[in-house]
Scaffold this active site. Structure first.
Site, mmCIF file in Angstrom:
data_model
loop_
_atom_site.group_PDB
_atom_site.id
_atom_site.type_symbol
_atom_site.label_atom_id
_atom_site.label_comp_id
_atom_site.label_asym_id
_atom_site.label_seq_id
_atom_site.Cartn_x
_atom_site.Cartn_y
_atom_site.Cartn_z
ATOM 1 N N CYS A 56 0.856 -1.186 0.000
ATOM 2 C CA CYS A 56 0.000 0.000 0.000
ATOM 3 C C CYS A 56 0.896 1.242 0.000
ATOM 4 O O CYS A 56 2.076 1.178 0.358
ATOM 5 C CB CYS A 56 -0.885 -0.041 1.243
ATOM 6 S SG CYS A 56 -1.820 1.452 1.578
ATOM 7 N N HIS A 57 0.343 2.385 -0.367
ATOM 8 C CA HIS A 57 1.125 3.625 -0.345
ATOM 9 C C HIS A 57 1.598 3.980 1.067
ATOM 10 O O HIS A 57 2.607 4.678 1.231
ATOM 11 C CB HIS A 57 0.311 4.784 -0.937
ATOM 12 C CG HIS A 57 0.518 4.957 -2.411
ATOM 13 N ND1 HIS A 57 -0.300 4.366 -3.345
ATOM 14 C CD2 HIS A 57 1.476 5.629 -3.121
ATOM 15 C CE1 HIS A 57 0.119 4.681 -4.557
ATOM 16 N NE2 HIS A 57 1.193 5.429 -4.455
ATOM 17 N N THR A 58 0.889 3.519 2.080
ATOM 18 C CA THR A 58 1.343 3.765 3.450
ATOM 19 C C THR A 58 2.639 3.008 3.718
ATOM 20 O O THR A 58 3.539 3.518 4.394
ATOM 21 C CB THR A 58 0.264 3.343 4.456
ATOM 22 O OG1 THR A 58 -0.957 4.033 4.155
ATOM 23 C CG2 THR A 58 0.682 3.687 5.875
ATOM 24 N N HIS A 79 0.844 -4.266 5.746
ATOM 25 C CA HIS A 79 -0.374 -4.314 6.567
ATOM 26 C C HIS A 79 -1.599 -4.805 5.794
ATOM 27 O O HIS A 79 -2.694 -4.828 6.345
ATOM 28 C CB HIS A 79 -0.662 -2.942 7.194
ATOM 29 C CG HIS A 79 -0.936 -1.850 6.197
ATOM 30 N ND1 HIS A 79 0.037 -1.304 5.402
ATOM 31 C CD2 HIS A 79 -2.082 -1.205 5.871
ATOM 32 C CE1 HIS A 79 -0.484 -0.369 4.641
ATOM 33 N NE2 HIS A 79 -1.779 -0.291 4.892
ATOM 34 N N GLU A 80 -1.421 -5.189 4.532
ATOM 35 C CA GLU A 80 -2.513 -5.812 3.775
ATOM 36 C C GLU A 80 -2.165 -7.280 3.567
ATOM 37 O O GLU A 80 -1.130 -7.586 2.952
ATOM 38 C CB GLU A 80 -2.679 -5.142 2.404
ATOM 39 C CG GLU A 80 -3.406 -3.829 2.447
ATOM 40 C CD GLU A 80 -3.821 -3.364 1.056
ATOM 41 O OE1 GLU A 80 -4.548 -2.361 0.975
ATOM 42 O OE2 GLU A 80 -3.433 -3.984 0.056
ATOM 43 N N CYS A 109 -11.035 -3.797 20.189
ATOM 44 C CA CYS A 109 -11.038 -4.692 21.348
ATOM 45 C C CYS A 109 -12.450 -5.111 21.722
ATOM 46 O O CYS A 109 -12.665 -6.164 22.328
ATOM 47 C CB CYS A 109 -10.334 -4.038 22.543
ATOM 48 S SG CYS A 109 -11.288 -2.722 23.360
ATOM 49 N N CYS A 112 -13.701 -1.268 25.151
ATOM 50 C CA CYS A 112 -13.469 0.097 25.622
ATOM 51 C C CYS A 112 -14.634 1.021 25.236
ATOM 52 O O CYS A 112 -15.520 0.647 24.472
ATOM 53 C CB CYS A 112 -12.159 0.636 25.037
ATOM 54 S SG CYS A 112 -12.190 0.925 23.239
ATOM 55 N N CYS A 115 -14.906 1.500 21.421
ATOM 56 C CA CYS A 115 -15.490 0.374 20.685
ATOM 57 C C CYS A 115 -16.989 0.254 20.938
ATOM 58 O O CYS A 115 -17.745 -0.200 20.077
ATOM 59 C CB CYS A 115 -14.788 -0.934 21.074
ATOM 60 S SG CYS A 115 -13.120 -1.092 20.388
ATOM 61 N N CYS A 123 -10.249 2.518 18.468
ATOM 62 C CA CYS A 123 -10.192 1.743 19.706
ATOM 63 C C CYS A 123 -9.195 2.438 20.626
ATOM 64 O O CYS A 123 -8.167 2.947 20.163
ATOM 65 C CB CYS A 123 -9.742 0.309 19.408
ATOM 66 S SG CYS A 123 -9.463 -0.731 20.878
ATOM 67 N N ARG A 127 -6.022 1.226 18.279
ATOM 68 C CA ARG A 127 -6.198 2.058 17.083
ATOM 69 C C ARG A 127 -4.880 2.152 16.316
ATOM 70 O O ARG A 127 -3.799 1.882 16.850
ATOM 71 C CB ARG A 127 -6.669 3.455 17.458
ATOM 72 C CG ARG A 127 -5.609 4.267 18.188
ATOM 73 C CD ARG A 127 -6.040 5.713 18.386
ATOM 74 N NE ARG A 127 -7.156 5.829 19.296
ATOM 75 C CZ ARG A 127 -7.774 6.984 19.545
ATOM 76 N NH1 ARG A 127 -7.387 8.084 18.936
ATOM 77 N NH2 ARG A 127 -8.767 7.045 20.398
ATOM 78 N N CYS A 188 -6.943 -3.049 3.988
ATOM 79 C CA CYS A 188 -6.727 -1.600 3.984
ATOM 80 C C CYS A 188 -7.417 -0.908 2.820
ATOM 81 O O CYS A 188 -8.481 -0.350 2.972
ATOM 82 C CB CYS A 188 -5.230 -1.277 3.978
ATOM 83 S SG CYS A 188 -4.876 0.496 3.921
ATOM 84 N N ARG A 383 -2.617 -2.779 -6.941
ATOM 85 C CA ARG A 383 -2.186 -3.740 -5.937
ATOM 86 C C ARG A 383 -1.448 -4.878 -6.631
ATOM 87 O O ARG A 383 -1.989 -5.511 -7.531
ATOM 88 C CB ARG A 383 -3.363 -4.289 -5.138
ATOM 89 C CG ARG A 383 -3.901 -3.328 -4.088
ATOM 90 C CD ARG A 383 -2.832 -3.002 -3.054
ATOM 91 N NE ARG A 383 -3.330 -2.149 -1.995
ATOM 92 C CZ ARG A 383 -3.248 -0.825 -1.977
ATOM 93 N NH1 ARG A 383 -2.696 -0.190 -3.028
ATOM 94 N NH2 ARG A 383 -3.696 -0.122 -0.952
#
Length: 388
Positions: A56-58, A79-80, A109, A112, A115, A123, A127, A188, A383
């Protein structure tokens, strides 16, 4: 399903696993695919076997070291992904060995105040936090080099590895019949963009939309607006090649700012008789954000920020401009509550309500990850799916 379960073994439960991972040792240096050690999951953690991951670009901005505070090395990005549960730590009840799962960088979670609230998908504890490089439970890493040096985590997930350890709050169990190959996209990009259209903006049939930046997230916004019946979907990008993919997914008009002799927002206002109902900024550029905001209709226009803005520069808006009825808001993970709502979204994708295949432009083995990274840098891929 049997062939997938062959990727996990009961013999590894409770033990340190040695596996391949792509490790970042410095900004903008090629990722090093090497053997690392992955510890067993601790309390409320899960170790998974990653079968597919994408860039991803992140990930790209982190690899480029755009924010100094994020420069933790060595580090495993990514993260994907999608994969199978290999083992679970103490206290984990909702996941079992062999479950099909999708990681989420923005955890839930379920306990909390955040959530429990219907007003946010953040979260309190899990988060998204790009500045954290360790596990929440004890502040330690679960990855290490072969000589025992710790390797930092990334975005609660670190999926550029054959095995990774996550907090159970950052894993979503999905239907065993859902194809993991395409479910990877829900971690994502697709969820973020489509959710921004569905949840954040709540686009309705007949309304108009402008999407600034036609990468994977921007095109996911297009897909979300299309499925909601938007009457006009204007795609804006300086890459003329994005027009073809944009039209395949659902844009009705394409604007290349380089071809204009007037500002983009003026062109959009002329095209729509005053501006669009919603604009989505997916480029992470403040000048683009300014154009996106100005392209919305006076009185009710809404601009949704989805791009990552790593610089310390502030919003290019005068406060009085907000007194004209236009609004601006940021959206994290498309305002989806991951564990609660993603399984239903996955079901909708399986039924064909959402086009996922359109987002996979390339596929290659995991060890070619640096080639996949270059494709994204060059703007040639949405992707690139990596097979582990």
């Amino acid at each position: 399903m049997g062939s997938l379960k062959s990727h996990i073994s009961a013999e590894t439960v409770g033990k340190v696993i040695t596996c391949k991972a792509a490790v970042a040792y410095a900004a903008e240096q090629p990722l090093v695919v090497e053997e690392i050690r992955v510890d067993p999951p601790q309390r409320m953690e899960v170790r998974i076997r990653v079968l597919f991951t994408s860039i991803c670009h992140t990930d790209l901005s982190a690899w480029q070291g755009q924010n100094e505070a994020q420069r933790m090395y060595p580090r495993i990005l990514g993260h994907e992904a999608s994969g199978l549960v290999e083992s679970v730590g103490e206290g984990v009840r909702e996941l079992e060995i062999g479950d099909h799962v999708v990681p989420i960088f923005n955890g839930e979670c379920g306990e909390c105040d955040y959530c429990r609230s219907e007003k946010t998908n953040l979260c309190e504890k899990y988060r998204v936090n790009p500045f954290r490089g360790t596990m929440v439970h004890d502040g330690k890493c679960r990855f290490s080099t072969k000589d025992g040096k710790p390797i930092y985590h990334f975005l609660n997930t670190s999926t550029f590895s054959e095995y990774t350890v996550l907090d159970s709050a950052c894993l979503v169990k999905i239907d065993q019949n859902a194809p993991l190959r395409t479910m990877t996209l829900l971690s994502c990009g697709v969820s973020t963009g489509l959710g921004a259209a569905w949840n954040t903006a709540d686009v309705q049939s007949g309304e108009s939309v402008a999407v600034f930046g036609l990468g994977a997230v921007g095109l996911a916004v297009v897909e979300g607006a299309r499925t909601r019946g938007a009457s006009r979907i204007i795609g804006v990008d300086i890459n003329p090649e994005k027009r073809i993919k944009g039209e395949a997914i659902g844009i009705t008009d394409f604007i290349n700012p380089k071809d204009l002799d007037v500002p983009v927002h003026q062109k959009i206002k002329d095209m729509t008789g005053g501006g669009v109902d919603y604009s989505f900024e997916c480029a992470g550029n403040l000048e683009v954000l300014r154009e996106a905001f100005s392209s919305t209709h006076d009185g009710w226009g809404l601009t949704v920020i989805l791009g990552i803005h790593p610089t310390p520069r502030l919003l290019p808006l005068h406060p009085m401009e907000l007194f004209d009825g236009r609004r601006i808001v940021g959206s994290v993970f498309g305002d989806f509550k991951g564990k609660s709502q993603l399984p239903q979204f996955a079901h909708q994708c399986v039924k064909g309500e959402v086009k996922l295949e359109e987002f996979i432009t390339h596929e290659m083995p995991f060890w070619k990850i640096n080639e996949a990274l270059q494709l994204l840098i060059d703007g040639k891929s949405l992707r690139c799916l990596l097979h582990l």
